[in-house]
Design a protein around this motif. Structure first.
Motif, PDB file in Angstrom:
ATOM      1  N   GLN A 780     -65.772  16.397  17.617  1.00 39.60           N
ATOM      2  CA  GLN A 780     -65.000  16.368  18.860  1.00 39.60           C
ATOM      3  C   GLN A 780     -64.479  17.731  19.284  1.00 39.60           C
ATOM      4  OE1 GLN A 780     -62.575  12.594  19.564  1.00 39.60           O
ATOM      5  NE2 GLN A 780     -62.346  12.815  17.353  1.00 39.60           N
ATOM      6  N   VAL A 781     -64.288  18.620  18.332  1.00 42.76           N
ATOM      7  CA  VAL A 781     -63.635  19.871  18.645  1.00 42.76           C
ATOM      8  C   VAL A 781     -64.481  20.700  19.604  1.00 42.76           C
ATOM      9  CG1 VAL A 781     -64.625  21.184  16.711  1.00 42.76           C
ATOM     10  CG2 VAL A 781     -62.360  21.803  17.631  1.00 42.76           C
ATOM     11  N   PHE A 782     -63.776  21.358  20.524  1.00 41.89           N
ATOM     12  CA  PHE A 782     -64.415  22.279  21.474  1.00 41.89           C
ATOM     13  C   PHE A 782     -63.420  23.406  21.685  1.00 41.89           C
ATOM     14  CE2 PHE A 782     -65.723  23.732  25.756  1.00 41.89           C
ATOM     15  CZ  PHE A 782     -67.068  23.926  25.525  1.00 41.89           C
ATOM     16  N   VAL A 783     -63.823  24.627  21.190  1.00 44.77           N
ATOM     17  CA  VAL A 783     -62.903  25.762  21.165  1.00 44.77           C
ATOM     18  C   VAL A 783     -63.337  26.784  22.194  1.00 44.77           C
ATOM     19  CG1 VAL A 783     -61.841  27.556  19.749  1.00 44.77           C
ATOM     20  CG2 VAL A 783     -62.513  25.383  18.705  1.00 44.77           C
ATOM     21  N   ILE A 784     -62.350  27.244  22.994  1.00 44.65           N
ATOM     22  CA  ILE A 784     -62.600  28.246  24.036  1.00 44.65           C
ATOM     23  C   ILE A 784     -61.710  29.441  23.730  1.00 44.65           C
ATOM     24  CG2 ILE A 784     -62.526  28.733  26.516  1.00 44.65           C
ATOM     25  CD1 ILE A 784     -62.518  25.621  26.916  1.00 44.65           C
ATOM     26  N   THR A 785     -62.344  30.620  23.637  1.00 43.28           N
ATOM     27  CA  THR A 785     -61.584  31.849  23.433  1.00 43.28           C
ATOM     28  C   THR A 785     -62.047  32.858  24.459  1.00 43.28           C
ATOM     29  OG1 THR A 785     -61.438  31.406  21.054  1.00 43.28           O
ATOM     30  CG2 THR A 785     -60.920  33.647  21.799  1.00 43.28           C
ATOM     31  N   LEU A 786     -61.090  33.379  25.214  1.00 38.46           N
ATOM     32  CA  LEU A 786     -61.395  34.402  26.210  1.00 38.46           C
ATOM     33  C   LEU A 786     -60.776  35.711  25.757  1.00 38.46           C
ATOM     34  CD1 LEU A 786     -60.548  32.445  29.515  1.00 38.46           C
ATOM     35  CD2 LEU A 786     -62.680  32.445  28.211  1.00 38.46           C
ATOM     36  N   ALA A 787     -61.533  36.795  25.855  1.00 32.74           N
ATOM     37  CA  ALA A 787     -61.045  38.113  25.441  1.00 32.74           C
ATOM     38  C   ALA A 787     -61.157  39.083  26.592  1.00 32.74           C
ATOM     39  CB  ALA A 787     -61.835  38.621  24.245  1.00 32.74           C
ATOM     40  N   ASN A 788     -60.277  40.072  26.590  1.00 37.19           N
ATOM     41  CA  ASN A 788     -60.339  41.097  27.635  1.00 37.19           C
ATOM     42  C   ASN A 788     -61.107  42.303  27.125  1.00 37.19           C
ATOM     43  OD1 ASN A 788     -58.512  42.496  25.989  1.00 37.19           O
ATOM     44  ND2 ASN A 788     -56.745  41.616  27.072  1.00 37.19           N
ATOM     45  N   ALA A 789     -61.202  43.311  27.960  1.00 39.39           N
ATOM     46  CA  ALA A 789     -62.031  44.481  27.621  1.00 39.39           C
ATOM     47  C   ALA A 789     -61.492  45.228  26.413  1.00 39.39           C
ATOM     48  CB  ALA A 789     -62.116  45.416  28.836  1.00 39.39           C
ATOM     49  N   ALA A 790     -60.162  45.122  26.192  1.00 36.87           N
ATOM     50  CA  ALA A 790     -59.572  45.833  25.046  1.00 36.87           C
ATOM     51  C   ALA A 790     -59.751  45.059  23.758  1.00 36.87           C
ATOM     52  CB  ALA A 790     -58.088  46.078  25.296  1.00 36.87           C
ATOM     53  N   GLY A 791     -60.306  43.866  23.848  1.00 33.26           N
ATOM     54  CA  GLY A 791     -60.546  43.063  22.666  1.00 33.26           C
ATOM     55  C   GLY A 791     -59.464  42.069  22.364  1.00 33.26           C
ATOM     56  N   GLY A 792     -58.376  42.050  23.138  1.00 32.77           N
ATOM     57  CA  GLY A 792     -57.291  41.117  22.891  1.00 32.77           C
ATOM     58  C   GLY A 792     -57.613  39.719  23.407  1.00 32.77           C
ATOM     59  N   HIS A 793     -56.977  38.704  22.795  1.00 31.84           N
ATOM     60  CA  HIS A 793     -57.180  37.328  23.234  1.00 31.84           C
ATOM     61  C   HIS A 793     -56.515  37.107  24.599  1.00 31.84           C
ATOM     62  CE1 HIS A 793     -58.268  35.143  19.224  1.00 31.84           C
ATOM     63  NE2 HIS A 793     -59.154  36.048  19.593  1.00 31.84           N
ATOM     64  N   HIS A 794     -57.296  36.707  25.546  1.00 27.49           N
ATOM     65  CA  HIS A 794     -56.760  36.370  26.870  1.00 27.49           C
ATOM     66  C   HIS A 794     -56.326  34.906  26.880  1.00 27.49           C
ATOM     67  CE1 HIS A 794     -56.290  37.185  31.142  1.00 27.49           C
ATOM     68  NE2 HIS A 794     -56.835  36.002  31.403  1.00 27.49           N
ATOM     69  N   LEU A 795     -57.088  34.047  26.209  1.00 28.19           N
ATOM     70  CA  LEU A 795     -56.766  32.624  26.134  1.00 28.19           C
ATOM     71  C   LEU A 795     -57.449  32.038  24.910  1.00 28.19           C
ATOM     72  CD1 LEU A 795     -55.784  29.858  27.333  1.00 28.19           C
ATOM     73  CD2 LEU A 795     -57.992  29.749  28.510  1.00 28.19           C
ATOM     74  N   HIS A 796     -56.717  31.186  24.208  1.00 24.68           N
ATOM     75  CA  HIS A 796     -57.320  30.417  23.135  1.00 24.68           C
ATOM     76  C   HIS A 796     -56.951  28.950  23.370  1.00 24.68           C
ATOM     77  CE1 HIS A 796     -58.945  29.462  19.178  1.00 24.68           C
ATOM     78  NE2 HIS A 796     -57.877  28.679  18.996  1.00 24.68           N
ATOM     79  N   LEU A 797     -57.981  28.110  23.467  1.00 22.12           N
ATOM     80  CA  LEU A 797     -57.755  26.684  23.726  1.00 22.12           C
ATOM     81  C   LEU A 797     -58.717  25.885  22.858  1.00 22.12           C
ATOM     82  CD1 LEU A 797     -56.564  24.275  25.307  1.00 22.12           C
ATOM     83  CD2 LEU A 797     -58.316  24.680  27.062  1.00 22.12           C
ATOM     84  N   ARG A 798     -58.137  25.037  22.006  1.00 22.22           N
ATOM     85  CA  ARG A 798     -58.931  24.148  21.170  1.00 22.22           C
ATOM     86  C   ARG A 798     -58.731  22.725  21.694  1.00 22.22           C
ATOM     87  NH1 ARG A 798     -60.783  23.776  15.597  1.00 22.22           N
ATOM     88  NH2 ARG A 798     -60.278  25.984  15.394  1.00 22.22           N
ATOM     89  N   LEU A 799     -59.823  22.067  22.058  1.00 20.80           N
ATOM     90  CA  LEU A 799     -59.778  20.700  22.580  1.00 20.80           C
ATOM     91  C   LEU A 799     -60.223  19.717  21.517  1.00 20.80           C
ATOM     92  CD1 LEU A 799     -61.359  21.378  26.093  1.00 20.80           C
ATOM     93  CD2 LEU A 799     -58.932  21.112  25.537  1.00 20.80           C
TER      94      LEU A 799
END
Length: 843
Positions: A780-799
């Protein structure tokens, strides 16, 4: 003598002979007018005062204009009778306008039916007169009438038949004019009564009916219709019951309408010389017990006495109506005193006359107040405890007076005032008329006063606006006394002192409303029942600040400069740190959830009125009992922008629950009294979770890398898809779960836009992931990770798995929750296509 002279001589003789011949035919003189009534050539129709018809055998018909009323004509020969003025005037106009026409085969006097003439008609104006003699009438549309005149007795002339049509009974019929001409019955007034025949009897000022030794007499007074006989019966109902059974009379106007509608339809309805046997057959013999005598007096004080006998034969349909089937009409035999013969008169149903004479009770005025509702401008209720005034006419506003401490005058609730007025003025509520008995109006009686046009509007703009209006007329006083079953004794004293006693039902049905009004409750209402229930509203779009104190404490300021995305309303931020109902921490400057704030504002803005008032001028002690004043449980202050200096905020105060736990006591600053409101309005504020639910604010321009893990149920185990944005802004897969995967930049950008629209449906309050969340379930798990150009996490969402039985929401774990309780629920639908497989991101 030469030929030329001979020719001239013979020509002159011929012309002279021709002129002599024409002069002998025309009478020898040139007419001064081409109209046939030469002697009255300059006379106007309204100057004619006599018209005479005379047949060859000597029969005469003479009509004379009434000296007192120029619009009325009377028949004086052969028998006196009222004339149909319109028919007479039409004949006069016809004759004064009539002119001869050319006729190729003019007959002589004998063959024209003019030696002698069968009928002659004379018009008189003072000493002047002119006569036209009528002979034969030819047929057809171009038919003519052969005539001679008093000015030209020897000269036959042809007059177009069409121009003399008003003289004849039937159109286009030929023969002798004497046989075709109208006579007495054609010129008699078709109306039986010398009064208004439009059906309402508005021209009548008195009527008396007699039958079987009983008398019913009604007269008009300045106040309306009254009984003269039976004496002491007071007022009669002018309109009556609209639902009255056919043949019954419950109102004066319907009665007069039926009587004044009596009229003949044709000349054949006039029977000039009935025999005694005929009179008995018509029911007009004096010893007929069913004969009704009617004496009717019109506004000119002309009395007409009519005897009504039997109904004649079959009913006659009334003229067709565009509103449906016409009412049935009957023919009745009537005799007008002082006029010849009898009349078969058309009328409505008169069968109820004998019954209403025998028992006039249905005609009694059963209206407690026979006044126009729009003219009522003053009410005193509950023995004067409630003073309501509306000076200034029908469009003025009802206001409460008498309690300056409460802020009087203050606007009264129109619907409640009208409900009392409607109950007092509802038609035909009186059930009976008991004898006067003051014992029925002792202690406990309730007095009501009603004014019509009773107060002056204050024309002086500088006068004290709080001063009570000046009384200019006396009221009608109603006293409600003892009960008799479901009836109440009522005494009415009119402004002129006339006193009457009635029994009325306690429950009054208003029109078609299914719910009756309790009359005693209506007249015993308190001031609280009339206080204006409208709360002072506002537009939620004009709110600049929301402050809540007491059971909840937070302060929100509107941020019109915010560049944050806000769905559903303006952005509000916390003006200071605060805590939520479940211990949530709100930081100063943090954005409050827009939809929740908007919901709080809307529930106040859309609450237009109070439920009921409970206290108009509470003491501090009473306020404390209500949970208000210094003991207020909850205060809500709504700051407004763009308003005047005296209209900058709305302040609501909520107190304790009432005896009914579904309501709470409340006040609005600037509004008199304590009232109740539904408790759910109060509950919204202490229980409001103001955490911002728009937490997935994604700026796609800043996102340079997307990592996705999921599809365990499709691919057998969780798989990874990594997408990287190149220098041209296109997305490239650097790692894919399937061979040959080519990223679709448009689909990926659409995915990022979808994330920006996601809101947290609920904050679960859970501190960590649990099996029920499905956040660790590989299928069931669906993980979304968005990163910016500097490499930092912009968004982390685990469904994870479904959060409800319908699967419309799913659990989520995110770094965007500010208070360390990261488990939320979100809508499942936006993620469904992306959880189906990596193809959602591929070309």
């Amino acid at each position: 003598m030469n030929f030329r002279l001979t020719a001239v001589l013979f020509g002159s003789i011929f012309i002279l002979g021709l002129v002599l011949l024409v002069m002998s035919f025309t009478g020898g003189s040139k007419p001064s007018t081409d109209a046939i009534m030469e002697e009255l050539a300059v006379t106007k129709p309204d100057q004619i005062d006599v018209i005479e018809f005379e047949r060859d055998g000597g029969a005469k018909l003479k009509l004379v204009r009434d000296k007192n009323s120029k619009d009325r004509w009377d028949i004086v020969e052969p028998n006196p009778a009222k004339a149909d003025s319109a028919a007479v005037n039409e004949v006069i106009s016809t004759l004064l306008k009539a002119k001869p026409t050319s006729y190729s085969a003019m007959p002589n006097l004998s063959t024209a039916g003019l030696q002698p003439a069968g009928i002659k008609v004379t018009l008189r104006h003072g000493e002047k007169f002119s006569t036209v003699n009528l002979g034969n009438v030819t047929p057809g549309g171009k038919g003519v009438v052969f005539v001679t005149t008093s000015a030209r007795p020897k000269r036959p002339m042809a007059i177009p038949r069409a121009s003399l049509e008003s003289l004849f009974r039937e159109p286009n019929k030929d023969g002798a004019a004497a046989d075709l001409a109208k006579w007495t019955g054609d010129f008699r007034s078709k109306a039986v009564f010398a009064a208004d025949t439009r059906g309402a009897g508005d021209d009548v000022i008195g009527v008396t009916l007699k039958n079987g030794g009983k008398t019913l007499s009604l007269v008009q007074s300045p106040r309306g219709w009254k009984f003269a006989d039976p004496a002491g019966w007071g007022d009669a109902d002018p309109a009556g019951d609209t639902a009255a059974a056919p043949g019954t009379f419950t109102g004066v106007r319907p009665l007069l309408g039926a009587l004044t509608s009596l009229q003949a339809l044709t000349a054949a309805d006039f029977i000039e010389n009935p025999t005694p046997q005929d009179m008995e057959k018509y029911g007009l013999n004096p010893n007929n017990p069913a004969r009704v005598e009617v004496r009717l007096t019109n506004k000119d004080k002309v009395e007409t006495v009519v005897f009504i006998g039997k109904k004649d034969g079959a009913s006659t349909p009334a003229p067709a109506s565009p509103h449906g089937a016409p009412p049935k009409t009957d023919k009745w035999w009537v005799q007008v005193q002082g006029q010849p013969g009898v009349i078969r008169a058309n009328s409505g149903d008169l069968s109820g006359l004998v019954g209403v004479i025998a028992n006039p009770d249905p005609l009694r005025d059963r209206n407690l107040l026979s006044v126009e509702k729009v003219r009522i401008d003053g009410l005193d209720l509950a023995n004067g405890a409630v003073k309501l005034r509306k000076p200034g006419g029908p469009l003025a506003t009802w206001k409460l007076y008498g309690n300056p401490a409460a802020g009087d005058p203050q606007v009264a609730t129109l619907v409640d005032v009208e409900r009392v007025i409607n109950a007092l003025t509802e038609r035909r509520t009186i059930k009976s008329f008991p004898a006067a008995n003051e014992a029925n109006f002792g202690p406990g009686a309730v007095t009501v006063k009603v004014w019509t046009d009773g107060f002056e509007a204050n024309p002086d703009a500088k006068a004290d606006p709080k001063a009570e209006p000046k009384e200019k007329g006396k009221p009608i006083t109603l006293t409600f006394g003892k009960l008799e079953g479901d009836l109440v004794n009522v005494k009415r004293v009119l402004a002129d002192g006339t006193t009457d006693y009635f029994l009325l039902p306690v429950k009054i049905k208003l029109g078609s409303s299914p719910d009756p009004v309790d009359l005693l409750q209506a007249v015993n209402k308190s001031r609280l029942d009339f206080l204006d229930k409208d709360l002072k509203g506002f537009s939620s779009t004009n709110v600049s600040k929301l402050t809540v104190q007491g059971a909840a404490n937070f302060d929100l300021d509107r941020d019109d400069k915010s560049d944050e995305v806000s769905a559903g309303g303006p952005v509000f931020r916390f003006a200071a740190d605060a805590r939520g109902p479940a211990g949530q921490v709100y930081k100063k400057g943090e954005q409050a959830d827009t939809q929740t704030v908007q919901g709080l504002l809307d529930i106040l803005a859309t609450t237009p009125s109070v439920t009921r008032f409970v206290d108009e001028t509470p003491t501090p002690e009473k306020l404390a009992e209500y949970g208000l004043g210094t003991a207020t449980k909850l205060r809500v202050i709504v700051g407004l922008k763009g308003s005047g200096p005296d209209d900058k905020e709305r302040v609501y105060e909520f107190g304790k629950e009432t005896a009914d736990p579904n309501f709470v006591y409340a006040q609005q600053r600037g509004k008199s009294g304590v009232f109740t409101l539904p408790k759910f309005i109060y509950d919204k504020f202490p229980n409001a979770d103001l955490r911002n639910r728009v937490i997935f604010k994604v700026n796609s321009a800043e996102v340079s890398k997307i990592e996705l893990v999921g599809w365990g149920d499709k691919l057998g185990a969780p798989s990874e898809l990594i997408l990287q944005k190149d220098k041209d802004g296109n997305w490239v897969a650097t790692k894919a779960p399937t061979a040959g995967f080519v990223a679709d930049t448009a689909k990926i950008n659409a995915f990022l836009s979808t994330l920006s629209g996601i809101v947290a449906r609920t904050y679960t309050g859970d501190n960590s992931m649990e099996p029920k969340h499905g956040l660790g379930d590989p299928k069931q798990v669906f993980v979304i990770t968005l990163a910016n150009a500097a490499g930092g996490h912009h968004l982390h969402l685990r469904l994870g798995g479904p959060a409800d039985t319908n699967g419309t929401t799913i659990y989520g774990f995110t770094n965007r929750v500010p208070d360390g309780k990261p488990i939320i629920t979100v809508d499942a639908a936006p993620f469904k296509p992306y959880k189906e497989g990596p193809a959602a991101f591929a070309r």
